[in-house]
Design a protein around this motif. Structure first.
Motif, PDB file in Angstrom:
ATOM      1  N   SER A 173       6.656   9.084   1.107  1.00 34.14           N
ATOM      2  CA  SER A 173       7.631   9.946   1.785  1.00 34.14           C
ATOM      3  C   SER A 173       8.365   9.259   2.930  1.00 34.14           C
ATOM      4  CB  SER A 173       6.946  11.218   2.296  1.00 34.14           C
ATOM      5  OG  SER A 173       5.981  10.898   3.263  1.00 34.14           O
ATOM      6  N   ILE A 206       0.852  -1.192   0.000  1.00 34.15           N
ATOM      7  CA  ILE A 206       0.000   0.000   0.000  1.00 34.15           C
ATOM      8  C   ILE A 206       0.883   1.235   0.000  1.00 34.15           C
ATOM      9  CG2 ILE A 206      -1.849   1.238   1.210  1.00 34.15           C
ATOM     10  CD1 ILE A 206      -2.622  -1.535   0.130  1.00 34.15           C
ATOM     11  N   PHE A 247      14.781  21.119   6.877  1.00 29.21           N
ATOM     12  CA  PHE A 247      14.713  20.008   5.922  1.00 29.21           C
ATOM     13  C   PHE A 247      15.110  20.460   4.523  1.00 29.21           C
ATOM     14  CE2 PHE A 247      11.890  18.376   9.240  1.00 29.21           C
ATOM     15  CZ  PHE A 247      12.320  17.065   9.326  1.00 29.21           C
ATOM     16  N   GLY A 284       1.980   8.705   0.009  1.00 25.19           N
ATOM     17  CA  GLY A 284       2.731   9.731  -0.710  1.00 25.19           C
ATOM     18  C   GLY A 284       4.178   9.340  -0.951  1.00 25.19           C
ATOM     19  N   GLU A 291      13.742   4.360  10.458  1.00 27.38           N
ATOM     20  CA  GLU A 291      12.358   4.858  10.493  1.00 27.38           C
ATOM     21  C   GLU A 291      11.728   4.618   9.114  1.00 27.38           C
ATOM     22  OE1 GLU A 291      11.658   8.627  12.446  1.00 27.38           O
ATOM     23  OE2 GLU A 291      10.100   9.141  11.005  1.00 27.38           O
ATOM     24  N   GLY A 307      -3.803   8.663   5.349  1.00 27.66           N
ATOM     25  CA  GLY A 307      -3.849   7.218   5.601  1.00 27.66           C
ATOM     26  C   GLY A 307      -2.590   6.670   6.237  1.00 27.66           C
ATOM     27  N   ARG A 348       6.592   6.194  16.694  1.00 27.83           N
ATOM     28  CA  ARG A 348       6.658   5.853  15.262  1.00 27.83           C
ATOM     29  C   ARG A 348       6.225   4.399  15.037  1.00 27.83           C
ATOM     30  NH1 ARG A 348       6.938  10.190  15.918  1.00 27.83           N
ATOM     31  NH2 ARG A 348       8.412  11.768  15.225  1.00 27.83           N
ATOM     32  N   THR A 375      14.868  12.746  -0.421  1.00 28.14           N
ATOM     33  CA  THR A 375      14.990  12.398   0.997  1.00 28.14           C
ATOM     34  C   THR A 375      13.695  11.751   1.478  1.00 28.14           C
ATOM     35  OG1 THR A 375      15.438  13.201   3.233  1.00 28.14           O
ATOM     36  CG2 THR A 375      14.171  14.669   1.821  1.00 28.14           C
ATOM     37  N   ALA A 376      13.810  10.975   2.541  1.00 24.48           N
ATOM     38  CA  ALA A 376      12.599  10.423   3.162  1.00 24.48           C
ATOM     39  C   ALA A 376      12.492  10.958   4.585  1.00 24.48           C
ATOM     40  CB  ALA A 376      12.640   8.902   3.135  1.00 24.48           C
ATOM     41  N   ALA A 432      -8.227   8.522   3.458  1.00 23.41           N
ATOM     42  CA  ALA A 432      -6.805   8.158   3.534  1.00 23.41           C
ATOM     43  C   ALA A 432      -5.971   8.826   2.451  1.00 23.41           C
ATOM     44  CB  ALA A 432      -6.659   6.643   3.437  1.00 23.41           C
TER      45      ALA A 432
HETATM   46  C1  LIG Z   1      11.134  15.953   4.365  1.00 20.31           C
HETATM   47  C2  LIG Z   1      10.407  14.964   5.229  1.00 20.31           C
HETATM   48  C3  LIG Z   1      10.079  15.306   6.522  1.00 20.31           C
HETATM   49  C4  LIG Z   1       9.399  14.399   7.344  1.00 20.31           C
HETATM   50  N1  LIG Z   1       9.084  14.774   8.613  1.00 20.31           N
HETATM   51  C5  LIG Z   1       8.434  13.918   9.425  1.00 20.31           C
HETATM   52  C6  LIG Z   1       8.100  14.296  10.761  1.00 20.31           C
HETATM   53  O1  LIG Z   1       8.368  15.406  11.204  1.00 20.31           O
HETATM   54  N2  LIG Z   1       7.463  13.400  11.537  1.00 20.31           N
HETATM   55  C7  LIG Z   1       7.120  12.161  11.080  1.00 20.31           C
HETATM   56  O2  LIG Z   1       6.529  11.392  11.846  1.00 20.31           O
HETATM   57  N3  LIG Z   1       7.415  11.778   9.818  1.00 20.31           N
HETATM   58  C8  LIG Z   1       8.058  12.616   8.983  1.00 20.31           C
HETATM   59  N4  LIG Z   1       8.379  12.236   7.706  1.00 20.31           N
HETATM   60  C9  LIG Z   1       8.060  10.867   7.258  1.00 20.31           C
HETATM   61  C10 LIG Z   1       6.752  10.739   6.445  1.00 20.31           C
HETATM   62  O3  LIG Z   1       6.370  11.971   5.905  1.00 20.31           O
HETATM   63  C11 LIG Z   1       5.610  10.179   7.289  1.00 20.31           C
HETATM   64  O4  LIG Z   1       5.945   8.913   7.800  1.00 20.31           O
HETATM   65  C12 LIG Z   1       4.312  10.069   6.471  1.00 20.31           C
HETATM   66  O5  LIG Z   1       3.235   9.749   7.319  1.00 20.31           O
HETATM   67  C13 LIG Z   1       4.378   9.043   5.354  1.00 20.31           C
HETATM   68  O6  LIG Z   1       3.216   9.214   4.583  1.00 20.31           O
HETATM   69  P1  LIG Z   1       3.100   8.690   3.101  1.00 20.31           P
HETATM   70  O7  LIG Z   1       1.689   8.877   2.681  1.00 20.31           O
HETATM   71  O8  LIG Z   1       4.123   9.311   2.264  1.00 20.31           O
HETATM   72  O9  LIG Z   1       3.371   7.139   3.312  1.00 20.31           O
HETATM   73  P2  LIG Z   1       4.287   6.157   2.443  1.00 20.31           P
HETATM   74  O10 LIG Z   1       5.691   6.595   2.566  1.00 20.31           O
HETATM   75  O11 LIG Z   1       3.727   5.981   1.091  1.00 20.31           O
HETATM   76  O12 LIG Z   1       4.090   4.814   3.275  1.00 20.31           O
HETATM   77  C14 LIG Z   1       4.583   4.707   4.585  1.00 20.31           C
HETATM   78  C15 LIG Z   1       3.999   3.453   5.233  1.00 20.31           C
HETATM   79  O13 LIG Z   1       2.601   3.621   5.421  1.00 20.31           O
HETATM   80  C16 LIG Z   1       1.891   2.587   4.734  1.00 20.31           C
HETATM   81  N5  LIG Z   1       0.656   3.176   4.216  1.00 20.31           N
HETATM   82  C17 LIG Z   1       0.536   4.306   3.476  1.00 20.31           C
HETATM   83  N6  LIG Z   1      -0.764   4.542   3.235  1.00 20.31           N
HETATM   84  C18 LIG Z   1      -1.462   3.528   3.816  1.00 20.31           C
HETATM   85  C19 LIG Z   1      -2.839   3.181   3.903  1.00 20.31           C
HETATM   86  N7  LIG Z   1      -3.800   3.933   3.347  1.00 20.31           N
HETATM   87  N8  LIG Z   1      -3.180   2.047   4.565  1.00 20.31           N
HETATM   88  C20 LIG Z   1      -2.243   1.264   5.145  1.00 20.31           C
HETATM   89  N9  LIG Z   1      -0.928   1.534   5.091  1.00 20.31           N
HETATM   90  C21 LIG Z   1      -0.546   2.657   4.436  1.00 20.31           C
HETATM   91  C22 LIG Z   1       2.822   2.105   3.646  1.00 20.31           C
HETATM   92  O14 LIG Z   1       2.506   0.781   3.240  1.00 20.31           O
HETATM   93  C23 LIG Z   1       4.151   2.196   4.368  1.00 20.31           C
HETATM   94  O15 LIG Z   1       4.295   1.092   5.228  1.00 20.31           O
HETATM   95  C24 LIG Z   1       9.052  13.126   6.851  1.00 20.31           C
HETATM   96  C25 LIG Z   1       9.375  12.781   5.532  1.00 20.31           C
HETATM   97  C26 LIG Z   1      10.047  13.694   4.725  1.00 20.31           C
HETATM   98  C27 LIG Z   1      10.367  13.318   3.314  1.00 20.31           C
END
Ligand SMILES: Cc1cc2nc3c(=O)[nH]c(=O)nc-3n(C[C@H](O)[C@H](O)[C@H](O)COP(=O)(O)OP(=O)(O)OC[C@H]3O[C@@H](n4cnc5c(N)ncnc54)[C@H](O)[C@@H]3O)c2cc1C
Length: 342
Positions: free
Chosen positions: A56, A51, A229, A54, A337, A122, A166, A237-238, A92
């Motif tokens: 990230s 799944i 950042f 974004g 992380e 989500g 986390r 970056t992630a 989500a």
């Molecule tokens: C510049 C930068 C700064 C950041 N700062 C922070 C911060 O301050 N604090 C923080 O906590 N994180 C931070 N992050 C990390 C990230 O943004 C978070 O973890 C964010 O919630 C990931 O969301 P995503 O939609 O991109 O998930 P993805 O990266 O696409 O997925 C992450 C995980 O969630 C799962 N997932 C995604 N959507 C679903 C869904 N609908 N149902 C079930 N599982 C799902 C995926 O399978 C995967 O396991 C940062 C990242 C970047 C790039």
């Protein structure tokens, strides 16, 4: 079947690291019916499902993902007043920061410290995102999921999500398969600023800004984050690549004997959290350390950055080197992380 199923879709542009090979199959699911079909498609071919939000918080393997990548695109935000609070159900697929901006604009307190975190609604409960003294678990009321095993929807209460640092139930065992469709948040209509975190406390210690508004807090968080950042439009970056380690008080004391300045944050009576950025900077002197296309960001060493042409293999080797150096210098085994998708 009305779903569009694409094949061999490159995942790199769908992640903020900009790295990784293709998904064998790629499906965008905007409704529960889409999810049901997508899961059935994978099941019929005995393919694993990943799944995607974004992208990230991911490091995708150079060979990509051999199964079905489902990107949840369920959107919509519905608000229901409840006394001094409001309960918001968000799809989500909503962009996290767009949702935070909506809450701030409507005077709903609770998410402002989590401004500008990339990703989707989500994914927020999956990682229990947190920043500047707040974690999303503090305001999540429940999470609605699609369970591929029963092909049905169900609702998990906050307690059932087993939130940790986390961490959540969604990262363990069978619950890893649950697909978040929507999240309900309980936010306050009365001000409840959380400004204890150092950067925010400094910002608002200025005389005359005694009680900042929601918008002022959001603006401050955005300004702090923008300075800290890398610019996602230019740098891969992630975010924080590793978690801050949680150690026993005994370990903390023995580290303090060698590094008297080491900061720490209490977790409970027997554990403390250490800022890994400090260890990377002061103990390893690794701020800005670079090798090939990979580096620890010069402003914040917890943030790994990847240049054009970087590969997952290169990042994995770089990360392993950092992990070994931290273990060698402090005895601490740090944990990623970022999730590795292979
Ligand atoms: C510049 C930068 C700064 C950041 N700062 C922070 C911060 O301050 N604090 C923080 O906590 N994180 C931070 N992050 C990390 C990230 O943004 C978070 O973890 C964010 O919630 C990931 O969301 P995503 O939609 O991109 O998930 P993805 O990266 O696409 O997925 C992450 C995980 O969630 C799962 N997932 C995604 N959507 C679903 C869904 N609908 N149902 C079930 N599982 C799902 C995926 O399978 C995967 O396991 C940062 C990242 C970047 C790039």
């Amino acid at each position: 079947m009305h779903l569009t199923i694409r094949e061999h879709v490159s995942l790199a542009p769908l992640t903020t690291l900009g790295i990784g090979g293709p998904a064998r199959y790629y499906i965008e699911a905007a409704t529960v019916a889409d999810l049901r079909e997508a899961v059935a498609f994978a099941g019929a071919r005995s393919l694993p499902v990943f799944i995607l939000g974004g992208g990230s918080n991911l490091l995708v393997s150079d060979v990509g993902f051999p199964g079905v990548v489902i990107r949840v695109q369920i959107t919509g935000v519905h608000a229901k007043p409840q006394g001094e609070c409001v309960v918001l159900r968000a799809g989500a697929g909503e962009a996290w920061d767009g949702f935070v901006a909506y809450c701030v604009a409507h005077g709903y307190w609770g998410l402002e410290n989590l401004s500008l975190i990339p990703g989707t609604v989500g994914a927020a409960p999956v990682q229990n995102i947190g920043a500047y003294g707040r974690e999303v678990r503090e305001v999540i009321e429940s999470v609605v999921v699609f369970d591929p095993l029963s092909a049905a929807e169900r609702t998990l209460t906050n307690a059932a999500c087993l939130f940790g640092y986390r961490d959540s139930v969604f990262k363990h065992g069978d619950a890893k398969q649950l697909i978040v469709m929507g999240v309900s948040f309980k936010l306050s209509l009365t001000p409840r600023p959380e400004l204890a975190y150092k950067d925010l406390a400094t910002r608002f210690s200025t005389p005359g800004v005694a009680s900042p508004s929601l918008a002022e807090i959001r603006d401050a968080v955005i300004a702090i984050r923008t300075a800290k950042f890398p610019d996602l439009s230019r740098t891969g970056t992630a975010g924080s690549f590793w978690k801050n380690p949680v150690v026993t008080i005994a370990t903390l004391e023995s580290l303090r004997a060698r590094f008297p300045e080491m900061p720490s944050y209490p977790v409970d009576a027997t554990h403390a959290k250490l800022p890994l950025a400090w260890i990377l900077d002061v103990v390893l002197k690794a701020k800005g350390y670079a090798k090939g296309n990979v580096a620890l960001f010069h402003q914040q060493p917890l943030v790994l950055v990847a240049g054009r042409g970087a590969t997952c293999r290169e990042i994995t080797a770089f990360a392993a080197e950092i992990e070994a150096r931290v273990a060698e210098q402090t005895g601490i085994m740090i944990e990623k992380e970022v999730l590795v998708v292979a």
